[in-house]
Design a protein around this motif. Structure first.
Motif, PDB file in Angstrom:
ATOM      1  N   GLU A   3      25.309  61.226  -6.468  1.00  0.00           N
ATOM      2  CA  GLU A   3      25.991  62.311  -5.799  1.00  0.00           C
ATOM      3  C   GLU A   3      27.153  61.760  -4.994  1.00  0.00           C
ATOM      4  O   GLU A   3      27.003  60.824  -4.228  1.00  0.00           O
ATOM      5  CB  GLU A   3      25.013  63.010  -4.881  1.00  0.00           C
ATOM      6  CG  GLU A   3      25.350  64.459  -4.721  1.00  0.00           C
ATOM      7  CD  GLU A   3      24.130  65.194  -4.234  1.00  0.00           C
ATOM      8  OE1 GLU A   3      23.568  64.734  -3.240  1.00  0.00           O
ATOM      9  OE2 GLU A   3      23.745  66.178  -4.873  1.00  0.00           O
ATOM     10  N   LYS A   4      28.307  62.374  -5.221  1.00  0.00           N
ATOM     11  CA  LYS A   4      29.452  62.016  -4.376  1.00  0.00           C
ATOM     12  C   LYS A   4      29.379  62.887  -3.154  1.00  0.00           C
ATOM     13  O   LYS A   4      29.108  64.077  -3.245  1.00  0.00           O
ATOM     14  CB  LYS A   4      30.749  62.308  -5.134  1.00  0.00           C
ATOM     15  CG  LYS A   4      31.292  61.111  -5.847  1.00  0.00           C
ATOM     16  CD  LYS A   4      32.765  61.307  -6.118  1.00  0.00           C
ATOM     17  CE  LYS A   4      33.280  60.179  -6.945  1.00  0.00           C
ATOM     18  NZ  LYS A   4      34.133  60.627  -8.008  1.00  0.00           N
ATOM     19  N   THR A   5      29.607  62.333  -1.984  1.00  0.00           N
ATOM     20  CA  THR A   5      29.670  63.158  -0.792  1.00  0.00           C
ATOM     21  C   THR A   5      31.051  63.017  -0.181  1.00  0.00           C
ATOM     22  O   THR A   5      31.843  62.176  -0.571  1.00  0.00           O
ATOM     23  CB  THR A   5      28.610  62.735   0.254  1.00  0.00           C
ATOM     24  OG1 THR A   5      28.982  61.457   0.745  1.00  0.00           O
ATOM     25  CG2 THR A   5      27.237  62.685  -0.349  1.00  0.00           C
ATOM     26  N   ILE A   6      31.296  63.879   0.786  1.00  0.00           N
ATOM     27  CA  ILE A   6      32.607  63.910   1.434  1.00  0.00           C
ATOM     28  C   ILE A   6      32.879  62.578   2.134  1.00  0.00           C
ATOM     29  O   ILE A   6      34.023  62.181   2.345  1.00  0.00           O
ATOM     30  CB  ILE A   6      32.650  65.098   2.425  1.00  0.00           C
ATOM     31  CG1 ILE A   6      34.062  65.340   2.926  1.00  0.00           C
ATOM     32  CG2 ILE A   6      31.722  64.911   3.588  1.00  0.00           C
ATOM     33  CD1 ILE A   6      34.826  66.298   2.099  1.00  0.00           C
ATOM     34  N   PHE A   7      31.794  61.848   2.461  1.00  0.00           N
ATOM     35  CA  PHE A   7      31.982  60.612   3.231  1.00  0.00           C
ATOM     36  C   PHE A   7      32.332  59.413   2.355  1.00  0.00           C
ATOM     37  O   PHE A   7      32.940  58.469   2.820  1.00  0.00           O
ATOM     38  CB  PHE A   7      30.729  60.302   4.049  1.00  0.00           C
ATOM     39  CG  PHE A   7      30.380  61.413   4.983  1.00  0.00           C
ATOM     40  CD1 PHE A   7      31.207  61.707   6.056  1.00  0.00           C
ATOM     41  CD2 PHE A   7      29.248  62.175   4.769  1.00  0.00           C
ATOM     42  CE1 PHE A   7      30.908  62.752   6.901  1.00  0.00           C
ATOM     43  CE2 PHE A   7      28.944  63.215   5.623  1.00  0.00           C
ATOM     44  CZ  PHE A   7      29.773  63.507   6.688  1.00  0.00           C
ATOM     45  N   ILE A  37      33.885  59.636  -0.756  1.00  0.00           N
ATOM     46  CA  ILE A  37      34.669  60.111  -1.895  1.00  0.00           C
ATOM     47  C   ILE A  37      35.674  59.074  -2.366  1.00  0.00           C
ATOM     48  O   ILE A  37      35.962  58.971  -3.542  1.00  0.00           O
ATOM     49  CB  ILE A  37      35.346  61.452  -1.538  1.00  0.00           C
ATOM     50  CG1 ILE A  37      36.103  62.021  -2.720  1.00  0.00           C
ATOM     51  CG2 ILE A  37      36.266  61.344  -0.352  1.00  0.00           C
ATOM     52  CD1 ILE A  37      36.480  63.459  -2.542  1.00  0.00           C
TER      53      ILE A  37
END
Lengths: 224, 229
Positions: free
Chosen positions: B142-146, B148
């Motif tokens: 999972e890519k997260t906003i943190f 990216i």
């Protein structure tokens, strides 16, 4: 109508998803995330531009009795070409996700609708502007719907998790019923804006010309 | 006299015009088909090769062409692919499926070490409930906003999944693997027990079938030049 209006009407005033309500099948089926919405929108916009261009070019060569079969042949050709090009050059994830819906652009009402209602009566340049506007409007609406559904389902946007603590997915917006509910909400919002603007101007709200049943020719598409 | 196409109503003439349109589009489609045939074929092969690269140890043959078909104990089809590096077998990929999933068939590729231990399980196709059973089957980072813009530490490796990874490096014993709820040891998730049982079934099928046919598989998948030496 000015050239700019030809282009911009598809984005807001006559948006194919939110106002014309054409092409609801891809709208609801593929927009479970923003990336799919974007891919479907761009593919449809390409087909739409190509078909509008060709239909407007050949409008004087097509006998009116067989114009619908001719338009369908043109649209089907563009869809096959776009399908093959996407399979060859688009990222595999997008092609796999859109899968069955690319061939279904053939029966997408927007493409035939614009060919019949606009391109067959207008010049080349205006038809292309109309197709670009409609394509962009369609893409924006799909991305908006897809993004909202994706965010409400898992807290992410464009496959990037925005809210990291959101671990258990909320299934409703990600599935077909949620798509209908959200589309309904968007339509209600769009109408609300239109009504408010009309009330501020002190008029009764009238749908844009060509959108009420009397002047729409989609139902009479086979007549000549 | 200028011919007005719009007014034509003679049926043979209409037919000829429509046929002309169809001919032009057929040419256009044929041209694209010929032009895109090669990239599409290369892309498909690349996709298969990439999938094998993720699950198998380093190899330099074409595993998709080095394969043997077998039957499992209950008669289902199963294909074993061999990965070869410099003329030596280095690992196997077993393509199998089970019908015991919550939503029908689950297809998977199970990669095995030479001695029959499981290397990893990778589900390739399933229809499990999104958000529940799909969490058991899916491997996706999972890519997260943190993170990216950061490069993933697992670049080029399989993303972890605790339910599938439980089987890693396990040797099939006398008893088949079962989930904890059924008295076994495998990890399972409440609410997705059926899917977890299906994964255990896949692991059993792949490992047991390989064990039962080990010699046949090894002799069939070892490169021929190696055998004659």
């Amino acid at each position: 109508m000015s050239l700019f209006k030809d282009f911009s009407k598809g984005i807001w005033k006559e948006n194919p998803v939110l106002v014309l309500l054409l092409g609801t099948c891809p709208t609801l089926a593929v927009t479970n995330n923003a990336v799919n919405g974007l891919g479907m929108g761009i593919a449809t916009a390409c087909v739409l531009t190509g078909s509008n261009l060709v239909v407007s070019l050949i409008k004087n060569l097509v006998p009116s009795k067989i114009r619908i079969p001719c338009y369908i042949v043109i649209i089907a050709t563009f869809v096959s070409v776009v399908d093959q090009l996407m399979e060859a050059y688009a990222p595999a994830t997008i092609y796999n996700a859109l899968g069955i819906f690319i061939p279904l652009i053939v029966v997408n009402c927007i493409v035939l609708g614009r060919a019949e209602a606009f391109a067959s009566k207008s010049g080349l340049f205006r038809s292309v502007l109309d197709a670009l506007g409609m394509g962009i409007g369609f893409t924006l609406a799909l991305v908006l719907l897809g993004g909202t559904r994706e965010f409400l389902t898992s807290g992410s946007l464009f496959n990037v998790k925005i809210i990291t603590a959101w671990t258990v997915n909320f299934m409703l917006p990600g599935n077909a019923p949620g798509a209908f509910i959200l589309l309904g909400c968007f339509l209600a919002l769009k109408n609300h804006f239109n009504f408010r603007r009309a009330v501020k101007r002190g008029e009764a709200y009238i749908p844009p010309q060509g959108l009420n049943c009397r002047s729409c020719n989609i139902c009479r598409i086979g007549d000549d | 006299m200028k011919l007005n196409f719009n007014k034509i109503s003679n049926i043979p003439a209409l037919g000829i015009i429509l046929a002309a349109f169809c001919a032009v589009s057929a040419v256009a489609m044929a041209y694209t088909a010929v032009k895109t045939e090669k990239p599409i074929r290369e892309k498909k092969q690349q996709a298969i090769q990439d999938a094998f690269k993720l699950v198998l140890p380093d190899f330099n043959n074409q595993p998709s062409e080095n394969k043997i078909r077998l039957k499992t104990a209950d008669g289902a089809d199963l294909t074993i692919y061999g990965a070869v590096k410099d003329g030596k077998l280095v690992g196997f990929a077993v393509e199998t499926s089970t019908n015991t999933g919550y939503a029908g068939k689950i297809e998977a590729i199970v990669s095995l070490h030479l001695d029959g231990r499981i290397r990893s399980i990778n589900v390739t196709k399933h229809g499990e409930t999104p958000g529940l059973g799909s969490n058991i089957c899916g491997r996706s980072e999972e890519k997260t906003i943190f993170n990216i813009f950061e490069k993933s530490e697992n670049e080029g490796k399989l993303p972890p999944n605790r339910y599938l990874d439980w089987y890693n490096d396990k040797m099939p014993g006398k008893n088949p693997w079962t989930v904890k709820k059924d008295g076994g040891e495998a990890e399972y998730m409440t609410g997705a027990t059926v899917t977890c049982r299906a994964i255990a079934d896949i692991a059993n099928r792949a490992a047991k079938t390989f064990q039962a046919n080990r010699d046949e598989v090894i002799s069939a998948l070892t490169p021929k030049s190696e055998v004659t030496k």
